[in-house]
Design a protein around this motif. Sequence first.
Motif, PDB file in Angstrom:
ATOM      1  N   LEU A  76       1.225  -1.040   0.235  1.00 51.81           N
ATOM      2  CA  LEU A  76       0.442   0.075  -0.074  1.00 51.81           C
ATOM      3  C   LEU A  76       0.927   1.366  -0.186  1.00 51.81           C
ATOM      4  N   ASN A  77       0.638   2.170   1.525  1.00 46.80           N
ATOM      5  CA  ASN A  77       1.694   2.948   1.466  1.00 46.80           C
ATOM      6  C   ASN A  77       2.194   2.854   2.920  1.00 46.80           C
ATOM      7  N   LEU A  78       2.900   4.380   2.109  1.00 46.37           N
ATOM      8  CA  LEU A  78       3.813   4.803   3.953  1.00 46.37           C
ATOM      9  C   LEU A  78       2.592   4.511   5.507  1.00 46.37           C
ATOM     10  N   TYR A  79       1.265   5.229   5.323  1.00 44.02           N
ATOM     11  CA  TYR A  79       0.839   4.622   5.894  1.00 44.02           C
ATOM     12  C   TYR A  79       0.044   3.455   6.576  1.00 44.02           C
ATOM     13  N   ALA A  80       0.046   2.760   5.382  1.00 46.84           N
ATOM     14  CA  ALA A  80      -0.183   1.612   5.912  1.00 46.84           C
ATOM     15  C   ALA A  80       0.844   0.988   6.448  1.00 46.84           C
ATOM     16  N   GLY A  81       1.898   1.194   5.924  1.00 43.66           N
ATOM     17  CA  GLY A  81       2.922   0.976   6.806  1.00 43.66           C
ATOM     18  C   GLY A  81       3.544   1.381   8.225  1.00 43.66           C
ATOM     19  N   ILE A  82       3.351   2.129   8.534  1.00 38.53           N
ATOM     20  CA  ILE A  82       3.167   3.084   9.790  1.00 38.53           C
ATOM     21  C   ILE A  82       1.852   2.457  11.057  1.00 38.53           C
ATOM     22  N   ALA A  83       0.944   2.292  10.480  1.00 37.09           N
ATOM     23  CA  ALA A  83      -0.278   2.233  11.036  1.00 37.09           C
ATOM     24  C   ALA A  83      -0.080   1.093  11.177  1.00 37.09           C
ATOM     25  N   GLY A  84       0.897  -0.203  10.398  1.00 34.36           N
ATOM     26  CA  GLY A  84       1.493  -1.625  11.230  1.00 34.36           C
ATOM     27  C   GLY A  84       1.963  -1.890  12.010  1.00 34.36           C
ATOM     28  N   ILE A  85       2.869  -0.500  11.791  1.00 30.58           N
ATOM     29  CA  ILE A  85       3.727  -0.294  12.861  1.00 30.58           C
ATOM     30  C   ILE A  85       3.383  -0.298  14.166  1.00 30.58           C
ATOM     31  N   LEU A  86       2.459   0.701  14.808  1.00 26.14           N
ATOM     32  CA  LEU A  86       2.088   1.417  15.699  1.00 26.14           C
ATOM     33  C   LEU A  86       0.317  -0.117  16.707  1.00 26.14           C
ATOM     34  N   SER A  87       0.969  -1.063  15.413  1.00 26.99           N
ATOM     35  CA  SER A  87      -0.519  -2.079  15.960  1.00 26.99           C
ATOM     36  C   SER A  87       0.742  -2.937  16.479  1.00 26.99           C
ATOM     37  N   LEU A  88       1.701  -2.884  16.595  1.00 28.90           N
ATOM     38  CA  LEU A  88       2.624  -3.972  16.869  1.00 28.90           C
ATOM     39  C   LEU A  88       3.717  -3.070  18.070  1.00 28.90           C
TER      40      LEU A  88
END
Length: 322
Positions: A76-88
Amino acid sequence: MNKQSLREMKTFQNGIKAGLTTTWTLGKIIFPITILVVILQHTPILPWIVKLISPIMGLFGLSGEAAIPIVLGNALNLYAGIAGILSLELSVKEVFIIAVMLSFSHNIFIETGVALKVGVKLWIVLLVRFGLAAMSAIIINVLWKGGTETAKYGMTPALESIPDGWLEIVLLGVQKASFGVLQLAMIVIPLMLLVQLLKDRNYLQAFSEKLAPFTKVIGVQPNASMTLVAGLVVGLAYGAGIMIQAVREDGVSKKDATLAFIFLVACHAVIEDTLLFVPLGIPVIPILIIRLVTAFVLTIIVAFVWRRSDEKKEKEVPINYG
């Protein structure tokens, strides 16, 4: 109507036309790919990809679950990647490594499609983006012995409702794709208007001349300078809009387009991408420095090797005395 007004109207018309054309060119890539990736997100395929690459995460100093933000960021994009980080729950070092990796390699489907439109070869795009991401992660993991404390994030992402059924999934994809194209148009059309204004008033030529020493260092001709500035400020996909127009109208060669793209792969959207990492609670200035240094070094090396290869081919061409 005087000549000045006519010139201004012509500039406005040409700028709008170039903006709409570029939006259409890039929108044909962004719209279907966004829908496809959203659909894949809600199938077993994306989790399968995550499971597949989890074992190699150790090479980069990452836990297996770190594959989630890396896959999301690339798909997807950086936003999705950052959302993934914040969930871990990750360490500071892990978050920093993922952030650096995603700064080099993200939104891979759309931005690769844009690169192909410009004329950059697929293997170059994939090798540079994934190569830089992997190499940077390995180097950071080897050199940095600290950062073992748990990362504390400055914000948490808003939870989205999970779509129920294929119709809702497709509608969500259409919604995201439409927003993506609209967002693209809101940036590209004013940008093309500005470029047209700069061209018609000869500011672009003067600007290119001022940047000549900079472009010469990385082996790119001055007529590609606006492409580099646009990509650095607004991003790879949006900067590629100007690159597409430059290749068509300003005589930017495929070689210069490729070198400019290699530079922008390593370092683009420096303001937005850098600020996006702030909520992760990691130092963002080192990420910016890493990207800038990598962009210069990589592009200079590629330009040097390319030039030597061209010189060798010229020497090998037989002279016809007949």
